[in-house]
Scaffold this active site. Sequence first.
Site, PDB file in Angstrom:
ATOM      1  N   SER A 120     -28.856 -20.667  56.188  1.00  0.00           N
ATOM      2  CA  SER A 120     -27.994 -20.842  57.367  1.00  0.00           C
ATOM      3  C   SER A 120     -26.547 -20.439  57.129  1.00  0.00           C
ATOM      4  O   SER A 120     -25.686 -20.696  57.980  1.00  0.00           O
ATOM      5  CB  SER A 120     -28.039 -22.309  57.815  1.00  0.00           C
ATOM      6  N   GLU A 147       0.784  -1.223   0.000  1.00  0.00           N
ATOM      7  CA  GLU A 147       0.000   0.000   0.000  1.00  0.00           C
ATOM      8  C   GLU A 147       0.824   1.285   0.000  1.00  0.00           C
ATOM      9  O   GLU A 147       0.434   2.276  -0.623  1.00  0.00           O
ATOM     10  CB  GLU A 147      -0.932   0.019   1.235  1.00  0.00           C
TER      11      GLU A 147
END
Length: 691
Positions: free
Chosen positions: A344, A87
């Site tokens: 509990s 590119e």
Amino acid sequence: MSWFQRIKKVRLWPKAFYFALAAISLIGFLDLAFPPPLAKANQISQVVLDHRGQPLRAFPLEDGRWRLKADLDIVDPAFIDALLAYEDERFYQHIGVDFRAILRASLNLVKAGEIVSGGSTITMQTARLLEPKQRTFGAKIQQAIRALQLESRLSKREILELYLTLAPYGGNIEGLRSASWAYLGREPNSLTPDEIALLIALPQSPEARRPDLKPESAIKARARVLRRLVEKDVIAEDRALEAMQTAAPKRRDFPAFAWQATEEARRRAPHMQPDIYTFLDFQLQTRLETMARDVVEELDDRAQMSAIVVDIRTRNVLASVGSARRDRAGGWLDLTNRYRSPGSTLKPFIYAMAFDEGLAAPSTHISDLPKRFKSYQPENFDRTFRGDVTIAQALQHSLNVPAVHALEAIGPSRFAASLAFAGAAPRLPNRADSDAGLALALGGVGLTVRDLAVLYAALGGDGIAHSLNWIEGESASAVSEGQTRFLTSQASRKVLEILKSAPMPDGRMPTVLTRDAPQIAFKTGTSYGFRDAWAAGVSNGLAIVVWVGRADGAPRSGATGREVALPILFDAFDIATLTLRRSNGGLNVGEEMTGVDPFTLANFERDKQPPEILFPPDNSEIWQDKKDRGFTLSARGDGELTWYAQGQKILANRFGDSIWTPTEEGFYLLEVVDKSGLSSASTVRITQHAQ
């Protein structure tokens, strides 16, 4: 030259100087008045990662686009070399506009009569991505100006990363990392030639070359890039020819693990921080998620579960399962953060406070007989009473009357305030007399899985309470600002010793106990009407809490914490111990702060090595051409080896081979353990292709 002409020439210099100064000032003013539109650069998809950088989940932008921020440190250098060669060869030399490339492109246009090569630089392409316009000559001039502006503001590295963040890759995919995950299923840190060429070709015409929709066009475009890279001596010709034969990839899903935990991490992170590092462990998280899915399959079709694993020393959340299945009711909720009756599970802290106040000791006798506390008369779960018992026996058997008696001596309001002070504020009933009452001892308030994790981590951490840490940047140590002395060290250790000796359910104990590991100090809980089943435990430097129930709070007849949640807790400790032992080189997760002996391997030998996995190698991807296709697992080690897939044992066949048959696509954790308890693991990804 005459004297007059010389004077006239000298007088022209100030005019030229002032003209140049005015021009520069105008350019500077226009640059400041019309800066490049960089706001788009901050609109980034967020990625939540585990503590090693393994992606857990990616989040799209509000418009549904995937735009992951590029980072050159995790991009294959071979890709960068190929991209620049294809590119913009002079990327590091030009100022944003490559006049040499423009001249070359113009000459080629004149000679060939058509566009042969472009003159746009990567900086100019970045400008176009920031400010899309129709491709006209005027737009090109504007892109060139914007490119100059970008070069004056950003470094070359920043420009390249910005381009790789914004480049289109088809559909809602933007950026190199997004494309790599969408088409390759991983980060772009190690790419093959065919992958490099495809990722270079796609941004040039992303919709026409989408490999998932138009594979033929993608393959042709990839071949053109490969031939060009061969011409530029970037890729060897034989490797390029081989790459051209590879099929086009399919579209893949983005990582989507730890669904609710990643939401929590995202909520805690700074706004739009691109990469969020958590303390989660990828392997532990995925194995717990698999276990949770398997667990609820054996329960009714509306049951859900949640679980959390905390490192006691640091209070880091190592794994968090918000729900077992998202296709069930409440599956999208984070059930670790929903208030439930804790049953509990608060009893250990009642007795620990009684120890601290000098009201009792483990050997203190207490009456377990019918007793009315004003208008409140509790009963034991089995509706029987045991008479005279010790505090230790009362806690081990989770007797209700002694717990209420102890809470009355402490004061329920004071106990509730202590929980809130520790960072686990209970939600009291929404009524006029909402003061904490004696029902607090049996779960008459609301707490979350996270709240219980804070409390049990404090119990395992010598009584020091500290908030849970989810992401990097939060406090990473329990011994830091924000710590709270919830219980004394002596009381914490006494309670842990009692819980370690609690009776095991028939026919079930943690597998780690068979390897000389310390016992788990655990407590179960069942809320009124069987709405919530709990199990919480401390061992090996970890605190784990498990909840099972329905998201809507409806009862589940007979589903107790002991029968439903406790086996899951044991499995969670097995998974966590095995997984974290391997990832920490055989060492414990954190320093044990409770006096519990750290985990040790059976028959430890200094020079002994864990098994070596031959197949499949770690971080590999396997193609399963048929859904019933099995794979022979192979490892080199001492004596008989046992294989596990996602924590499930793989039985050897009559020839002694371990054949693994994956049921669906995705990531799997394979583990092999030798007779001494040493283990190795391999993470693989299964890809299935339809015939």
